[in-house]
Scaffold this active site. Structure first.
Site, PDB file in Angstrom:
ATOM      1  N   SER A 119      67.368  76.197  62.594  1.00 55.37           N
ATOM      2  CA  SER A 119      67.955  76.920  63.728  1.00 55.37           C
ATOM      3  C   SER A 119      68.927  77.991  63.262  1.00 55.37           C
ATOM      4  O   SER A 119      69.410  78.766  64.075  1.00 55.37           O
ATOM      5  CB  SER A 119      68.649  75.933  64.662  1.00 55.37           C
ATOM      6  OG  SER A 119      69.580  75.164  63.947  1.00 55.37           O
ATOM      7  N   HIS A 140      61.104  78.845  64.890  1.00 56.49           N
ATOM      8  CA  HIS A 140      62.199  78.115  65.534  1.00 56.49           C
ATOM      9  C   HIS A 140      61.852  77.772  66.983  1.00 56.49           C
ATOM     10  O   HIS A 140      61.875  78.633  67.867  1.00 56.49           O
ATOM     11  CB  HIS A 140      63.482  78.968  65.460  1.00 56.49           C
ATOM     12  CG  HIS A 140      64.681  78.297  66.034  1.00 56.49           C
ATOM     13  ND1 HIS A 140      65.708  78.978  66.640  1.00 56.49           N
ATOM     14  CD2 HIS A 140      65.020  76.984  66.110  1.00 56.49           C
ATOM     15  CE1 HIS A 140      66.616  78.124  67.047  1.00 56.49           C
ATOM     16  NE2 HIS A 140      66.220  76.913  66.752  1.00 56.49           N
ATOM     17  N   GLU A 152      61.103  81.484  68.238  1.00 60.88           N
ATOM     18  CA  GLU A 152      61.589  82.627  67.458  1.00 60.88           C
ATOM     19  C   GLU A 152      60.823  82.602  66.142  1.00 60.88           C
ATOM     20  O   GLU A 152      60.808  81.575  65.454  1.00 60.88           O
ATOM     21  CB  GLU A 152      63.075  82.446  67.115  1.00 60.88           C
ATOM     22  CG  GLU A 152      64.035  83.054  68.076  1.00 60.88           C
ATOM     23  CD  GLU A 152      65.478  82.902  67.584  1.00 60.88           C
ATOM     24  OE1 GLU A 152      66.192  83.903  67.576  1.00 60.88           O
ATOM     25  OE2 GLU A 152      65.899  81.775  67.233  1.00 60.88           O
ATOM     26  N   ASN A 190      70.704  81.396  68.449  1.00 59.98           N
ATOM     27  CA  ASN A 190      71.976  80.704  68.221  1.00 59.98           C
ATOM     28  C   ASN A 190      73.156  81.643  68.013  1.00 59.98           C
ATOM     29  O   ASN A 190      74.299  81.247  68.200  1.00 59.98           O
ATOM     30  CB  ASN A 190      71.838  79.719  67.069  1.00 59.98           C
ATOM     31  CG  ASN A 190      71.169  78.450  67.558  1.00 59.98           C
ATOM     32  OD1 ASN A 190      71.465  77.989  68.661  1.00 59.98           O
ATOM     33  ND2 ASN A 190      70.253  77.920  66.791  1.00 59.98           N
TER      34      ASN A 190
HETATM   35  N1  CAA Z   1      60.597  66.110  76.701  1.00 65.06           N
HETATM   36  C1  CAA Z   1      59.486  66.485  77.375  1.00 65.06           C
HETATM   37  N2  CAA Z   1      59.501  66.948  78.643  1.00 65.06           N
HETATM   38  C2  CAA Z   1      60.703  66.990  79.277  1.00 65.06           C
HETATM   39  C3  CAA Z   1      61.901  66.609  78.637  1.00 65.06           C
HETATM   40  C4  CAA Z   1      61.812  66.148  77.297  1.00 65.06           C
HETATM   41  N3  CAA Z   1      62.905  65.783  76.595  1.00 65.06           N
HETATM   42  N4  CAA Z   1      62.935  66.781  79.510  1.00 65.06           N
HETATM   43  C5  CAA Z   1      62.393  67.261  80.640  1.00 65.06           C
HETATM   44  N5  CAA Z   1      61.053  67.389  80.515  1.00 65.06           N
HETATM   45  C6  CAA Z   1      60.121  67.924  81.505  1.00 65.06           C
HETATM   46  C7  CAA Z   1      60.011  67.068  82.728  1.00 65.06           C
HETATM   47  O1  CAA Z   1      59.031  66.076  82.578  1.00 65.06           O
HETATM   48  C8  CAA Z   1      59.607  68.091  83.783  1.00 65.06           C
HETATM   49  O2  CAA Z   1      58.219  68.362  83.678  1.00 65.06           O
HETATM   50  P1  CAA Z   1      57.333  68.873  84.954  1.00 65.06           P
HETATM   51  O3  CAA Z   1      57.845  70.219  85.324  1.00 65.06           O
HETATM   52  O4  CAA Z   1      55.924  68.902  84.421  1.00 65.06           O
HETATM   53  O5  CAA Z   1      57.553  67.855  86.022  1.00 65.06           O
HETATM   54  C9  CAA Z   1      60.334  69.361  83.361  1.00 65.06           C
HETATM   55  O6  CAA Z   1      60.645  69.171  81.973  1.00 65.06           O
HETATM   56  C10 CAA Z   1      61.622  69.560  84.122  1.00 65.06           C
HETATM   57  O7  CAA Z   1      62.396  68.384  83.970  1.00 65.06           O
HETATM   58  P2  CAA Z   1      63.355  67.767  85.090  1.00 65.06           P
HETATM   59  O8  CAA Z   1      62.856  68.161  86.455  1.00 65.06           O
HETATM   60  O9  CAA Z   1      63.582  66.334  84.804  1.00 65.06           O
HETATM   61  O10 CAA Z   1      64.765  68.425  84.784  1.00 65.06           O
HETATM   62  P3  CAA Z   1      65.233  69.905  84.823  1.00 65.06           P
HETATM   63  O11 CAA Z   1      64.517  70.706  85.840  1.00 65.06           O
HETATM   64  O12 CAA Z   1      66.703  69.800  84.856  1.00 65.06           O
HETATM   65  O13 CAA Z   1      64.788  70.476  83.389  1.00 65.06           O
HETATM   66  C11 CAA Z   1      65.366  71.001  81.191  1.00 65.06           C
HETATM   67  C12 CAA Z   1      65.213  69.899  82.206  1.00 65.06           C
HETATM   68  C13 CAA Z   1      64.019  71.688  80.958  1.00 65.06           C
HETATM   69  C14 CAA Z   1      65.818  70.345  79.897  1.00 65.06           C
HETATM   70  C15 CAA Z   1      66.387  72.059  81.737  1.00 65.06           C
HETATM   71  O14 CAA Z   1      67.580  71.403  82.092  1.00 65.06           O
HETATM   72  C16 CAA Z   1      66.708  73.153  80.763  1.00 65.06           C
HETATM   73  O15 CAA Z   1      65.973  74.123  80.650  1.00 65.06           O
HETATM   74  N6  CAA Z   1      67.848  73.024  80.057  1.00 65.06           N
HETATM   75  C17 CAA Z   1      68.264  73.989  79.031  1.00 65.06           C
HETATM   76  C18 CAA Z   1      67.536  73.685  77.763  1.00 65.06           C
HETATM   77  C19 CAA Z   1      67.917  74.614  76.677  1.00 65.06           C
HETATM   78  O16 CAA Z   1      68.710  75.517  76.798  1.00 65.06           O
HETATM   79  N7  CAA Z   1      67.279  74.391  75.512  1.00 65.06           N
HETATM   80  C20 CAA Z   1      67.591  75.158  74.338  1.00 65.06           C
HETATM   81  C21 CAA Z   1      68.566  74.370  73.530  1.00 65.06           C
HETATM   82  S1  CAA Z   1      69.012  75.266  72.101  1.00 65.06           S
HETATM   83  C22 CAA Z   1      67.835  74.895  71.000  1.00 65.06           C
HETATM   84  O17 CAA Z   1      66.966  74.085  71.173  1.00 65.06           O
HETATM   85  C23 CAA Z   1      67.887  75.648  69.755  1.00 65.06           C
HETATM   86  C24 CAA Z   1      68.852  75.251  68.747  1.00 65.06           C
HETATM   87  O18 CAA Z   1      68.645  75.684  67.630  1.00 65.06           O
HETATM   88  C25 CAA Z   1      70.055  74.482  68.969  1.00 65.06           C
END
Ligand code: CAA
Length: 283
Positions: A119, A140, A152, A190
């Protein structure tokens, strides 16, 4: 080159997600980690995700079985001899990554592309430990991998155009949207995300508002799906601190200094969701 077999190294949150989307895209995928219990835990996460998709009707039971049948569990890095494309997704530690890339360079056939899901660590430096720096690239993925569209794609200084193109095509086959980024600390994701999270932590540290209030501001005011402190807990506070340190060291600019409260939480073992406590408490 026609990619048929992949290896994903690291069966944690990111690695198991990458293996899932790769197997769903039709590739044969070795899921590798150092212990059998780790790869079995990764497979259990994938199975749980696929079961949820079957329950929701987005895939059939047969499709689920087909995805699972393409996954091969591995605890031996030498299995990478069969892989056309490797994605490393282990802990963010340069020494561990360079050790793995050195070994991969020895065991993989000359055509194999070696990608890292790092990352924030420099792809150019990882590539330099191999004799094939033109075939080393950053790929990424975002967490949760099965849901987030972005990949990415980071070109190291010596990454070839052919390898870039192949990686971009592979990301599309995995139903992701590739975005091209050059190799600088934190890449784009990031470099933009972490200072925002760090600033939200400064708001807690300085008593500007409670974590709940800060998250509410960003969710309702900026339409972010998660507030920055919930997101930090979800990513892992140790990972957030590590990335801030990479930015701070890489640019030598004090604007990237990690918040002392973030350091304190990490020292206390408050790592977020995975440890049961971060800015919030989890059951
Ligand atoms: N694994 C697989 N599927 C998942 C999941 C997981 N851990 N968490 C949620 N889902 C799926 C659900 O099953 C649901 O699927 P459907 O649309 O098919 O029903 C969908 O995602 C939406 O889930 P929820 O309705 O339960 O919850 P939500 O609408 O709040 O979405 C979320 C959850 C997608 C995590 C949303 O909150 C989100 O987009 N959060 C921000 C995530 C983010 O910013 N990620 C980047 C992090 S930084 C990174 O990864 C890089 C780094 O280097 C640090």
């Amino acid at each position: 080159m026609n990619v048929q077999t992949m290896m994903v190294i690291g069966a944690g949150q990111m690695g198991s997600g990458i293996a899932q989307v790769a197997a769903a895209a039709g590739f044969r995928v070795y899921l590798n980690d150092i212990k059998q219990e780790f790869v079995e835990r990764g497979l259990a996460t994938i199975t749980k995700n696929l079961n949820r998709s079957v329950e929701k009707g987005t895939i059939t039971e047969e499709e689920k079985q087909a995805v699972l049948s393409r996954l091969v569990l591995s605890t031996d890095l030498a299995d990478a001899k069969d892989a056309d494309f490797v994605v490393e997704a282990v802990t963010e530690n340069m020494a561990v990554k360079t050790q793995i890339f050195t070994k991969l360079d020895e065991v993989c056939p000359p055509h194999t592309v070696l990608a890292s899901n790092t990352s924030s660590l420099p792809i150019t430096e990882i590539a330099a430990v191999t004799k094939r720096p033109e075939k080393v690239i950053g790929m990424h993925f975002m967490n949760p991998v099965p849901v987030m569209k972005l990949v990415e794609i980071i070109r190291g200084l010596q990454t070839s155009d052919e390898v870039y193109q192949l990686t971009e095509d592979l990301a599309k086959q995995m139903k992701k949207v590739p975005v091209s980024v050059n190799d600088f600390p934190g890449f784009v994701s990031n470099r933009v995300l972490m200072p925002m999270i760090n600033e939200a932590i400064y708001c807690v540290y300085e008593g500007v508002a409670t974590p709940e209030a800060i998250d509410e501001v960003m969710k309702l005011g900026m339409n972010h799906p998660m507030g920055p402190l919930t997101l930090a807990d979800f990513i892992g506070l140790d990972t957030c601190l590590y990335i801030m340190e990479v930015l701070h060291e890489g640019f030598g600019d004090s604007k990237y200094r990690p918040c002392p409260l973030l350091r304190k939480y990490v020292k206390a073992g408050w790592l977020g969701k995975k440890s049961g406590r971060g800015f919030y408490v989890y059951n």
